[in-house]
Enzyme design. Structure first.
Site, short mmCIF file in Angstrom:
data_model
loop_
_atom_site.label_atom_id
_atom_site.label_comp_id
_atom_site.label_asym_id
_atom_site.label_seq_id
_atom_site.Cartn_x
_atom_site.Cartn_y
_atom_site.Cartn_z
N ARG A 245 -4.69 7.90 3.86
CA ARG A 245 -3.61 6.82 3.48
C ARG A 245 -4.44 5.50 2.90
O ARG A 245 -5.35 5.01 3.36
CB ARG A 245 -2.84 6.37 4.47
CG ARG A 245 -1.88 7.58 4.81
CD ARG A 245 -0.93 7.76 3.72
NE ARG A 245 0.03 8.69 3.96
CZ ARG A 245 0.26 10.19 3.72
NH1 ARG A 245 -0.82 10.71 3.22
NH2 ARG A 245 1.44 10.80 4.00
N GLU A 274 -0.57 1.77 -4.53
CA GLU A 274 -0.50 3.27 -4.89
C GLU A 274 0.56 3.50 -5.84
O GLU A 274 1.72 3.58 -5.31
CB GLU A 274 -0.57 4.14 -3.84
CG GLU A 274 -0.78 5.57 -4.39
CD GLU A 274 -1.25 6.80 -3.30
OE1 GLU A 274 -0.32 7.61 -2.97
OE2 GLU A 274 -2.30 6.63 -2.44
N HIS A 293 -4.03 11.02 -5.36
CA HIS A 293 -3.13 11.46 -4.04
C HIS A 293 -2.59 13.00 -4.26
O HIS A 293 -1.71 13.25 -3.92
CB HIS A 293 -2.03 10.64 -3.91
CG HIS A 293 -1.50 10.69 -2.39
ND1 HIS A 293 -1.09 9.81 -1.79
CD2 HIS A 293 -1.85 11.62 -1.31
CE1 HIS A 293 -0.49 9.94 -0.40
NE2 HIS A 293 -1.19 11.12 -0.19
#
Length: 332
Positions: A245, A274, A293
């Site tokens: 993360r 993000e 991601h």
């Protein structure tokens, strides 16, 4: 497992169980429904449809918001896609244990571990520079500022020795690396691990690592686990790989460590924020590789995840403990 389920049936554990699933799973669950007559499967096409049907469901497969859980008065089980559960662990029914939460932890280990090494090798073999030369049709020469690094004999630290971290360690060993694992659990030394440590030993062990790979879930304990003090403790020229993360890494501290050439490079599948703003300095750094991601993506992912859902549907039908249960207090 069949023996366990058969025993549960003899005890009379199986009663009608209503589970709400996405329309896309109709074909996959047809056989398990046939084998488990006590399962009452319903399907939803979108979030609005799910909300209209959730009142009678005891199980739910999908990505709920807290309102959906509150509307599901009979809910006892929710299965979410993905491995990270930080957005769900604080929901009241999850937090108090009235609804069991399961996820895809462990199942996503192989592809994410592959991706971690793709990021690492892109840095150690300077692949990004060569790709830029290829796009120009040029026979690119290596940039001496980004040396070509051999992994054999180097030390990799994996932070978070779960379903992903164990796979990263296996790959590191295949490359001839030494492996240190940081994890709250007591881990035995094995053919895969050369040394282990607890989270409070992180700073002490960081100077031994040439590569640090973050595989931890995001919890209050892991947020900004890698920050100024940790980068200061690392070897000059070492690499940071983050496939967990974005908030596990202090972005500002990372940028500074890269600018000051403390770190040799960073491979990031996740960032904080993000996505990164277009003008963020990480985009322009030659020794940084960023992917959007997607480390979870794999041609084999769906089959593994379908197997888990089908197994848990059978277990739910017979009152057997579900696999991949999440401890909301721990956040994983």
């Amino acid at each position: 497992m069949k023996a366990v389920l058969a025993f549960a049936c003899l005890l009379g554990a199986a009663s009608a169980q209503s589970v709400l699933l996405p329309d896309s799973m109709k074909e996959e669950v047809a056989q398990v429904a046939k084998e488990n007559p006590s399962l009452k499967l319903e399907f939803y096409s979108n979030s609005r449809d799910a909300r209209e049907k959730i009142a009678t469901a005891e199980g739910y497969i999908g990505s709920p918001d807290e309102g959906l859980l509150e509307a599901g008065a009979k809910l006892r089980w929710v299965h979410v896609h993905g491995a990270g559960v930080e957005r769900y662990a604080s929901f009241a029914k999850i937090k108090d244990g009235s609804v069991t939460l399961t996820n895809f932890k462990i199942q996503q280990g192989p592809e994410i571990a592959d991706h971690a090494f793709a990021l690492l090798l892109s840095l150690t073999r300077n692949m990004a520079a060569f790709h830029r030369a290829q796009e120009k049709g040029a026979w690119g020469q290596n940039d001496a500022r980004l040396p070509m690094i051999e992994l054999r004999g180097r030390t990799l630290m994996v932070i978070g020795y779960g379903g992903i971290g164990t796979q990263v360690a296996e790959r590191a060993k295949a490359f001839g690396m030494k492996v240190i694992a940081i994890d709250p659990k007591d881990l035995p030394i094995s053919q895969t691990l050369d040394k282990t440590g607890k989270p409070d030993e992180l700073n002490e062990l960081l100077p031994e690592a040439d590569v640090v790979v973050s595989c931890v879930p995001l919890t209050p304990q892991t947020e900004k686990m890698l920050s100024t003090a940790q980068f200061a403790a690392m070897k000059k020229g070492s690499y940071v790989i983050n496939v967990s993360r974005g908030k596990v890494v202090d972005t500002d501290a990372l940028v500074k460590a890269l600018q000051e050439k403390k770190l040799g490079g960073a491979g990031l599948d996740v960032t904080d924020p993000e996505p990164l703003p277009q003008d963020h300095p990480l985009w322009k750094m030659q020794n940084v590789v960023i992917t959007p991601h997607l480390a979870w993506a794999s041609d084999q992912r769906d089959d593994r995840q379908d197997d888990l859902i089908l197994t848990n549907l059978s277990r739910f039908a017979h009152g057997v403990t579900l696999k991949n249960r999440v401890d909301p207090a721990k956040g994983y």
